[in-house]
Design a protein around this motif. Structure first.
Motif, PDB file in Angstrom:
ATOM      1  N   GLY A 115       0.842  -1.067   0.041  1.00 54.31           N
ATOM      2  CA  GLY A 115       0.132   0.048  -0.249  1.00 54.31           C
ATOM      3  C   GLY A 115       0.805   1.279   0.060  1.00 54.31           C
ATOM      4  N   ASN A 116       2.186   1.227  -0.401  1.00 60.08           N
ATOM      5  CA  ASN A 116       2.918   2.294  -0.347  1.00 60.08           C
ATOM      6  C   ASN A 116       2.949   2.953  -1.757  1.00 60.08           C
ATOM      7  OD1 ASN A 116       5.085   3.824  -0.674  1.00 60.08           O
ATOM      8  ND2 ASN A 116       6.759   2.344   0.386  1.00 60.08           N
ATOM      9  N   GLY A 117       1.911   4.135  -1.816  1.00 58.65           N
ATOM     10  CA  GLY A 117       1.908   5.020  -3.005  1.00 58.65           C
ATOM     11  C   GLY A 117       3.110   5.761  -3.599  1.00 58.65           C
ATOM     12  N   GLU A 118       3.858   6.064  -2.748  1.00 59.92           N
ATOM     13  CA  GLU A 118       5.147   6.889  -3.118  1.00 59.92           C
ATOM     14  C   GLU A 118       5.965   5.974  -4.041  1.00 59.92           C
ATOM     15  OE1 GLU A 118       3.764  10.065  -3.102  1.00 59.92           O
ATOM     16  OE2 GLU A 118       5.627  10.006  -3.504  1.00 59.92           O
ATOM     17  N   GLY A 119       6.126   4.921  -3.174  1.00 59.49           N
ATOM     18  CA  GLY A 119       7.066   3.713  -3.994  1.00 59.49           C
ATOM     19  C   GLY A 119       6.739   3.245  -5.075  1.00 59.49           C
ATOM     20  N   CYS A 120       5.240   3.070  -5.438  1.00 62.24           N
ATOM     21  CA  CYS A 120       4.752   2.897  -6.568  1.00 62.24           C
ATOM     22  C   CYS A 120       5.038   3.983  -7.862  1.00 62.24           C
ATOM     23  CB  CYS A 120       3.233   2.928  -6.524  1.00 62.24           C
ATOM     24  SG  CYS A 120       2.532   1.246  -5.783  1.00 62.24           S
ATOM     25  N   LYS A 121       4.935   5.214  -7.364  1.00 60.65           N
ATOM     26  CA  LYS A 121       5.171   6.257  -8.409  1.00 60.65           C
ATOM     27  C   LYS A 121       6.443   6.288  -8.507  1.00 60.65           C
ATOM     28  CE  LYS A 121       1.105   8.898  -6.701  1.00 60.65           C
ATOM     29  NZ  LYS A 121       0.574   9.831  -5.946  1.00 60.65           N
ATOM     30  N   ARG A 122       7.342   6.197  -7.670  1.00 60.98           N
ATOM     31  CA  ARG A 122       8.920   6.042  -7.809  1.00 60.98           C
ATOM     32  C   ARG A 122       9.419   5.252  -8.608  1.00 60.98           C
ATOM     33  NH1 ARG A 122       9.879   6.707  -2.353  1.00 60.98           N
ATOM     34  NH2 ARG A 122      10.392   4.598  -2.380  1.00 60.98           N
ATOM     35  N   THR A 123       8.566   3.954  -8.431  1.00 59.56           N
ATOM     36  CA  THR A 123       9.116   2.751  -9.092  1.00 59.56           C
ATOM     37  C   THR A 123       8.792   2.890 -10.711  1.00 59.56           C
ATOM     38  OG1 THR A 123       8.978   1.263  -7.147  1.00 59.56           O
ATOM     39  CG2 THR A 123       9.001   0.324  -9.346  1.00 59.56           C
ATOM     40  N   PHE A 124       7.541   3.287 -10.809  1.00 58.39           N
ATOM     41  CA  PHE A 124       6.864   3.659 -12.150  1.00 58.39           C
ATOM     42  C   PHE A 124       7.804   4.579 -12.983  1.00 58.39           C
ATOM     43  CE2 PHE A 124       3.939   2.657 -15.241  1.00 58.39           C
ATOM     44  CZ  PHE A 124       3.524   3.915 -15.866  1.00 58.39           C
ATOM     45  N   GLU A 125       8.340   5.520 -12.520  1.00 57.65           N
ATOM     46  CA  GLU A 125       9.141   6.455 -13.205  1.00 57.65           C
ATOM     47  C   GLU A 125      10.362   5.676 -13.671  1.00 57.65           C
ATOM     48  OE1 GLU A 125       8.420   9.522 -14.271  1.00 57.65           O
ATOM     49  OE2 GLU A 125       6.442   8.906 -13.328  1.00 57.65           O
ATOM     50  N   GLN A 126      10.918   5.007 -12.824  1.00 51.54           N
ATOM     51  CA  GLN A 126      12.108   4.037 -13.253  1.00 51.54           C
ATOM     52  C   GLN A 126      11.776   3.110 -14.165  1.00 51.54           C
ATOM     53  OE1 GLN A 126      15.350   4.841 -12.030  1.00 51.54           O
ATOM     54  NE2 GLN A 126      15.951   2.992 -13.115  1.00 51.54           N
ATOM     55  N   LEU A 127      10.709   2.522 -14.043  1.00 49.47           N
ATOM     56  CA  LEU A 127      10.206   1.638 -15.060  1.00 49.47           C
ATOM     57  C   LEU A 127       9.907   2.238 -16.517  1.00 49.47           C
ATOM     58  CD1 LEU A 127       7.153  -0.990 -14.506  1.00 49.47           C
ATOM     59  CD2 LEU A 127       7.229   0.526 -16.472  1.00 49.47           C
ATOM     60  N   LYS A 128       9.481   3.302 -16.570  1.00 49.99           N
ATOM     61  CA  LYS A 128       9.247   3.988 -17.810  1.00 49.99           C
ATOM     62  C   LYS A 128      10.623   4.372 -18.561  1.00 49.99           C
ATOM     63  CE  LYS A 128       6.131   7.131 -16.466  1.00 49.99           C
ATOM     64  NZ  LYS A 128       5.315   8.328 -16.447  1.00 49.99           N
ATOM     65  N   LYS A 129      11.606   4.654 -17.626  1.00 48.35           N
ATOM     66  CA  LYS A 129      12.908   5.045 -18.202  1.00 48.35           C
ATOM     67  C   LYS A 129      13.509   3.695 -18.665  1.00 48.35           C
ATOM     68  CE  LYS A 129      14.585   8.562 -15.149  1.00 48.35           C
ATOM     69  NZ  LYS A 129      14.554   8.821 -13.726  1.00 48.35           N
ATOM     70  N   GLU A 130      13.513   2.565 -17.916  1.00 50.35           N
ATOM     71  CA  GLU A 130      14.194   1.477 -18.428  1.00 50.35           C
ATOM     72  C   GLU A 130      13.532   0.897 -19.865  1.00 50.35           C
ATOM     73  OE1 GLU A 130      16.642   0.084 -17.594  1.00 50.35           O
ATOM     74  OE2 GLU A 130      16.885   0.838 -15.421  1.00 50.35           O
ATOM     75  N   TYR A 131      12.194   1.065 -20.019  1.00 51.50           N
ATOM     76  CA  TYR A 131      11.190   0.562 -20.816  1.00 51.50           C
ATOM     77  C   TYR A 131      11.635   1.618 -22.123  1.00 51.50           C
ATOM     78  CZ  TYR A 131       6.562   0.565 -23.343  1.00 51.50           C
ATOM     79  OH  TYR A 131       5.490   0.373 -24.024  1.00 51.50           O
ATOM     80  N   ALA A 132      11.943   2.684 -22.010  1.00 50.17           N
ATOM     81  CA  ALA A 132      12.492   3.727 -22.995  1.00 50.17           C
ATOM     82  C   ALA A 132      13.736   3.272 -23.384  1.00 50.17           C
ATOM     83  CB  ALA A 132      12.068   5.201 -22.804  1.00 50.17           C
ATOM     84  N   LEU A 133      14.458   3.082 -22.629  1.00 52.67           N
ATOM     85  CA  LEU A 133      15.990   2.852 -22.752  1.00 52.67           C
ATOM     86  C   LEU A 133      15.964   1.612 -23.545  1.00 52.67           C
ATOM     87  CD1 LEU A 133      18.861   3.543 -22.540  1.00 52.67           C
ATOM     88  CD2 LEU A 133      18.796   2.717 -20.240  1.00 52.67           C
ATOM     89  N   LEU A 134      15.326   0.482 -23.141  1.00 55.72           N
ATOM     90  CA  LEU A 134      15.489  -1.055 -23.949  1.00 55.72           C
ATOM     91  C   LEU A 134      15.112  -0.759 -25.276  1.00 55.72           C
ATOM     92  CD1 LEU A 134      15.855  -3.797 -23.934  1.00 55.72           C
ATOM     93  CD2 LEU A 134      13.569  -4.065 -23.024  1.00 55.72           C
ATOM     94  N   LYS A 135      13.703   0.227 -25.404  1.00 56.90           N
ATOM     95  CA  LYS A 135      13.306   0.383 -26.667  1.00 56.90           C
ATOM     96  C   LYS A 135      14.279   0.787 -27.721  1.00 56.90           C
ATOM     97  CE  LYS A 135       9.287   2.313 -29.307  1.00 56.90           C
ATOM     98  NZ  LYS A 135       8.349   3.211 -29.174  1.00 56.90           N
ATOM     99  N   LYS A 136      15.061   1.985 -27.180  1.00 53.76           N
ATOM    100  CA  LYS A 136      16.063   2.537 -27.921  1.00 53.76           C
ATOM    101  C   LYS A 136      17.195   1.927 -28.536  1.00 53.76           C
ATOM    102  CE  LYS A 136      18.740   6.746 -27.178  1.00 53.76           C
ATOM    103  NZ  LYS A 136      19.048   7.871 -26.394  1.00 53.76           N
ATOM    104  N   LYS A 137      17.634   0.818 -27.363  1.00 51.27           N
ATOM    105  CA  LYS A 137      18.721  -0.125 -27.709  1.00 51.27           C
ATOM    106  C   LYS A 137      18.285  -0.985 -28.716  1.00 51.27           C
ATOM    107  CE  LYS A 137      21.397   0.447 -23.548  1.00 51.27           C
ATOM    108  NZ  LYS A 137      22.729   0.567 -24.021  1.00 51.27           N
ATOM    109  N   LEU A 138      17.316  -1.488 -28.542  1.00 56.35           N
ATOM    110  CA  LEU A 138      16.632  -2.647 -29.238  1.00 56.35           C
ATOM    111  C   LEU A 138      16.318  -1.896 -30.894  1.00 56.35           C
ATOM    112  CD1 LEU A 138      14.351  -4.861 -27.154  1.00 56.35           C
ATOM    113  CD2 LEU A 138      16.437  -5.408 -28.055  1.00 56.35           C
TER     114      LEU A 138
END
Lengths: 150, 147
Positions: free
Chosen positions: A107-130
């Motif tokens: 139930g940690n909303g801040e944790g979710c938001k922080r992790t989601f920002e990191q997720l989007k970075k990884e998602y975009a970076l992988l897309k670029k590399k691939l």
């Protein structure tokens, strides 16, 4: 660039994607499915993944703006998303999904938001590399199975 | 026993383990709502010589069987919209469907695996599908359908 140099560069790019933890064994399983009948299979799957997951990313983003947060819904969206990331071997993105779901359970909303920002970075970076990887692979063209000319 | 399916390719891919004693190939129904997973499973299973059909949720699977289709193997995802895996499995078993039904769960939903098995699965495996899993399922299919 000479063809053999391009081959080497492609092999190095591929090795780096695995060594740096962007991809895991599941990606190899996809590569093994590529053949004459499905010559661009891996690129097609990755393209399908990025196209299909846009909708889920958007849903999660909207859900994170609600107050109070619906952790059950967030977890459900992330579960779906993780199913796709796992199936293409997107290791770092999958790890962020797992982390996000831990925060949902807690139930940690801040944790979710922080992790989601990191997720989007990884998602975009992988897309670029691939994208760079597939572009080079296309330049080289299909791997010829014939021997060197006599 | 005649097995009828929807549109499917009759191309033979030559996997020698994927043959009934009659020489026909094993048929598989993939039930999963994720388009990425659907595409991967289809190509993977075709490579192993299966005749593959794909539907997007449990209700579509049940409807197919109701229309007279049948498959040797059903790969049933757990969470799907409209009708999920456990409910679809219960429905199919209620219709006395004797196909091998194998559940596909995510690693972190292990606790729900038991409830899914109780719905009538023959087996339950963790996603993603791999060559090892398919080989193992083919082995089970060869035992089940030895005429």
């Amino acid at each position: 660039m000479e063809r053999s140099q391009m081959y080497r560069q492609l092999a190095n790019m591929r090795k780096a994607l695995f060594d740096q933890g962007f991809l895991d064994e599941q990606f190899v399983q996809l590569e093994e499915l590529q053949d004459d009948a499905n010559p661009n299979f891996v690129e097609e799957i990755v393209t399908l993944f990025y196209r299909d997951s846009t909708r889920l990313i958007h849903n999660i983003e909207q859900a994170l703006e609600k107050n109070p947060l619906d952790f059950t819904k967030l977890d459900s969206y992330m579960h779906q998303f993780k199913g796709s990331t796992t199936s293409i071997g997107a290791k770092k993105v999958t790890n962020e999904c797992t982390q996000f779901r831990e925060y949902c359970k807690a139930g940690n909303g801040e944790g979710c938001k922080r992790t989601f920002e990191q997720l989007k970075k990884e998602y975009a970076l992988l897309k670029k590399k691939l994208e760079a990887y597939f572009q080079l692979a296309r330049q080289i063209g299909p791997v010829e199975s014939a021997c060197r000319p006599k | 026993m005649a097995f009828r399916m929807g549109n499917s390719s009759t191309k033979c891919s030559g996997s020698s383990k994927n043959c009934l004693a009659t020489g026909n190939k094993f048929s598989v129904l993939v039930v999963d709502d994720d388009p990425v997973v659907q595409r991967i499973h289809r190509v993977f299973l075709n490579r192993f010589g299966f005749e593959t059909q794909v539907v997007g949720n449990g209700k579509e699977a049940v409807d197919l069987y109701c229309s007279g289709a049948s498959f040797h193997l059903v790969l049933m995802d757990m969470e799907m919209p409209v009708m999920d895996g456990p409910e679809a499995t219960r429905e199919l078993r209620g219709m006395e469907v004797s196909s091998m039904i194998v559940g596909m769960t995510s690693r972190d939903r292990d606790s729900e695996k038991q409830a899914f098995m109780a719905a009538g699965l023959d087996d339950c495996r963790v996603k993603p599908l791999t060559a090892d899993i398919i080989t193992s399922l083919l082995h089970q299919l060869n035992i089940k359908y030895q005429y």
